[in-house]
Write an enzyme that holds these catalytic residues in place. Sequence first.
Site, PDB file in Angstrom:
ATOM      1  N   CYS A 170       0.847  -1.195   0.000  1.00  0.00           N
ATOM      2  CA  CYS A 170       0.000   0.000   0.000  1.00  0.00           C
ATOM      3  C   CYS A 170       0.880   1.242   0.000  1.00  0.00           C
ATOM      4  O   CYS A 170       1.707   1.429   0.886  1.00  0.00           O
ATOM      5  CB  CYS A 170      -0.901   0.004   1.231  1.00  0.00           C
ATOM      6  N   CYS A 178      -2.664   7.677   5.106  1.00  0.00           N
ATOM      7  CA  CYS A 178      -3.994   7.234   5.501  1.00  0.00           C
ATOM      8  C   CYS A 178      -4.030   6.886   6.981  1.00  0.00           C
ATOM      9  O   CYS A 178      -4.924   7.311   7.718  1.00  0.00           O
ATOM     10  CB  CYS A 178      -4.401   6.048   4.631  1.00  0.00           C
ATOM     11  N   GLU A 234     -34.213  -3.847  17.751  1.00  0.00           N
ATOM     12  CA  GLU A 234     -33.297  -2.984  16.994  1.00  0.00           C
ATOM     13  C   GLU A 234     -33.937  -1.599  16.879  1.00  0.00           C
ATOM     14  O   GLU A 234     -35.145  -1.482  16.705  1.00  0.00           O
ATOM     15  CB  GLU A 234     -33.063  -3.626  15.610  1.00  0.00           C
ATOM     16  N   CYS A 280     -17.783  -4.954  19.372  1.00  0.00           N
ATOM     17  CA  CYS A 280     -16.795  -4.379  18.439  1.00  0.00           C
ATOM     18  C   CYS A 280     -16.022  -3.266  19.140  1.00  0.00           C
ATOM     19  O   CYS A 280     -15.291  -2.523  18.501  1.00  0.00           O
ATOM     20  CB  CYS A 280     -17.469  -3.879  17.168  1.00  0.00           C
TER      21      CYS A 280
HETATM   22  N1  SAH Z   1     -26.264  -7.831  15.356  1.00  0.00           N
HETATM   23  C1  SAH Z   1     -26.276  -7.107  14.131  1.00  0.00           C
HETATM   24  C2  SAH Z   1     -26.094  -5.596  14.317  1.00  0.00           C
HETATM   25  C3  SAH Z   1     -24.945  -5.165  15.184  1.00  0.00           C
HETATM   26  S1  SAH Z   1     -24.489  -3.467  15.016  1.00  0.00           S
HETATM   27  C4  SAH Z   1     -25.284  -7.660  13.148  1.00  0.00           C
HETATM   28  O1  SAH Z   1     -24.407  -8.436  13.504  1.00  0.00           O
HETATM   29  O2  SAH Z   1     -25.384  -7.334  11.958  1.00  0.00           O
HETATM   30  C5  SAH Z   1     -25.374  -2.703  16.291  1.00  0.00           C
HETATM   31  C6  SAH Z   1     -26.828  -2.396  15.965  1.00  0.00           C
HETATM   32  O3  SAH Z   1     -27.385  -1.750  17.119  1.00  0.00           O
HETATM   33  C7  SAH Z   1     -27.083  -1.465  14.787  1.00  0.00           C
HETATM   34  O4  SAH Z   1     -27.974  -2.083  13.892  1.00  0.00           O
HETATM   35  C8  SAH Z   1     -27.732  -0.222  15.432  1.00  0.00           C
HETATM   36  O5  SAH Z   1     -28.714   0.370  14.601  1.00  0.00           O
HETATM   37  C9  SAH Z   1     -28.347  -0.822  16.676  1.00  0.00           C
HETATM   38  N2  SAH Z   1     -28.580   0.102  17.797  1.00  0.00           N
HETATM   39  C10 SAH Z   1     -27.861   1.184  18.163  1.00  0.00           C
HETATM   40  N3  SAH Z   1     -28.354   1.719  19.293  1.00  0.00           N
HETATM   41  C11 SAH Z   1     -29.410   0.944  19.680  1.00  0.00           C
HETATM   42  C12 SAH Z   1     -30.323   0.972  20.776  1.00  0.00           C
HETATM   43  N4  SAH Z   1     -30.227   1.905  21.713  1.00  0.00           N
HETATM   44  N5  SAH Z   1     -31.266   0.026  20.835  1.00  0.00           N
HETATM   45  C13 SAH Z   1     -31.354  -0.956  19.895  1.00  0.00           C
HETATM   46  N6  SAH Z   1     -30.518  -1.036  18.830  1.00  0.00           N
HETATM   47  C14 SAH Z   1     -29.565  -0.095  18.715  1.00  0.00           C
END
Ligand code: SAH
Length: 386
Positions: A6, A12, A263, A338
């Site tokens: 890279c 970056c 969600e 994460c």
């Molecule tokens: N489990 C899923 C999403 C993980 S990312 C996967 O693996 O694809 C985290 C998610 O939490 C996102 O979709 C975001 O929109 C949601 N989120 C963020 N704050 C939240 C809250 N207070 N209550 C419920 N969901 C929430």
Amino acid sequence: MNTNRCDYAKKCGGCRFINESYQKSLEYKQDYICKLLKQFGRIEDIIGMEQPYFYRNKVNATFGRDRKGNIISGQYMENTHKIIDKNRCLIEDEYADEIIAYIKSVLKSFKITVFDDRTKYGLLRHVLVRTAHETGEVMVVLVLNSPVLPSKNNFVKALVKKFDRIKTVVINVNDRQTSMVLGKRNINIYGKGYIEDILCGKCFRISPTSFYQINSMQTEILYGKAIEFAGLTGKESVFDAYSGIGTIGICASDHAKNVYCVELNPEAVRDAKENGKRNGVKNVRFVCDDAGKFMVKMAQDKEKVDVLFLDPPRSGSTNIFIRQVSVLRPRKIVYVSCGPESLARDLKMFQKIGYQVKKIQPVDMFPFTEREHVETVCLLSRKAQV
Ligand code: SAH
């Protein structure tokens, strides 16, 4: 021998070890996780990738101009608002980068202007490309400062003629002055407005603003670990909190009695409901709510939960959420994180309310990036006496 190199690495700043070794990058992450989490128990070895390049299925390029007025696109230089002009990135999907380079090369001929961060004039702010790993489908999102795209039909025609994997093109209107890439309004100008992918043998529809894990190969490993840790037998009531488009809940539903997915993002919940239907899943309910508020309601209604999956954003979960866990008292908690720092904070809270950390498995979802970009799956179980 690794022939990938890279040339933008220094400017970056995103991938510290990209021109060194992947092994070094993995050790760096493992050390970091160990420092933060060893107080909770043994840390398994981080699961890396065999081919740690070109894994990003979501590529976002910011558009602008250089000093000479030439159109440029790429990511911001570390800690600045200066765009690094690049057509290829070693961690991004190559097809997505080709689409972005093509768009850059034809903008002028379609009289599409690019947004200027200082004057706030100009149209195109970002191009976001999502590629589906398994089906090959591609979504292009044009993030514009206004909903009107000149020569729209001809532009889209040229784009889909050149790249036949593109299944949908969406305009996202973002006229706000924030660092958020996407605005709220989506206008579908080609195809269905979403793409479909297969993950863990299930089919998922993905809309422009729904969350979808950016490394599909590692996601299958991550979800596999999460479901293995849960040890489901088919009799359990399961919650999937922060469920996005329903991926974990739907994958777990084959092994559970019933599942609640909660969600906050309405577009993701719409996708999740469709995904439930697509996979013929009858035992999953999808709720659009704040996860903490949902837990309060579930606790008031004395709902039963045996296994709780939670996969919150990088900032982690909340006190309200964790307090309700102590009322609902699931036997097992599978925490997919994460954000290692918020994970450490939340694990302490879970310990206080009577849970023991049983397993900690880091997964390298974002090869070569900074040490805090690691996914970690943790299994917690309720202590017998509480
Ligand atoms: N489990 C899923 C999403 C993980 S990312 C996967 O693996 O694809 C985290 C998610 O939490 C996102 O979709 C975001 O929109 C949601 N989120 C963020 N704050 C939240 C809250 N207070 N209550 C419920 N969901 C929430």
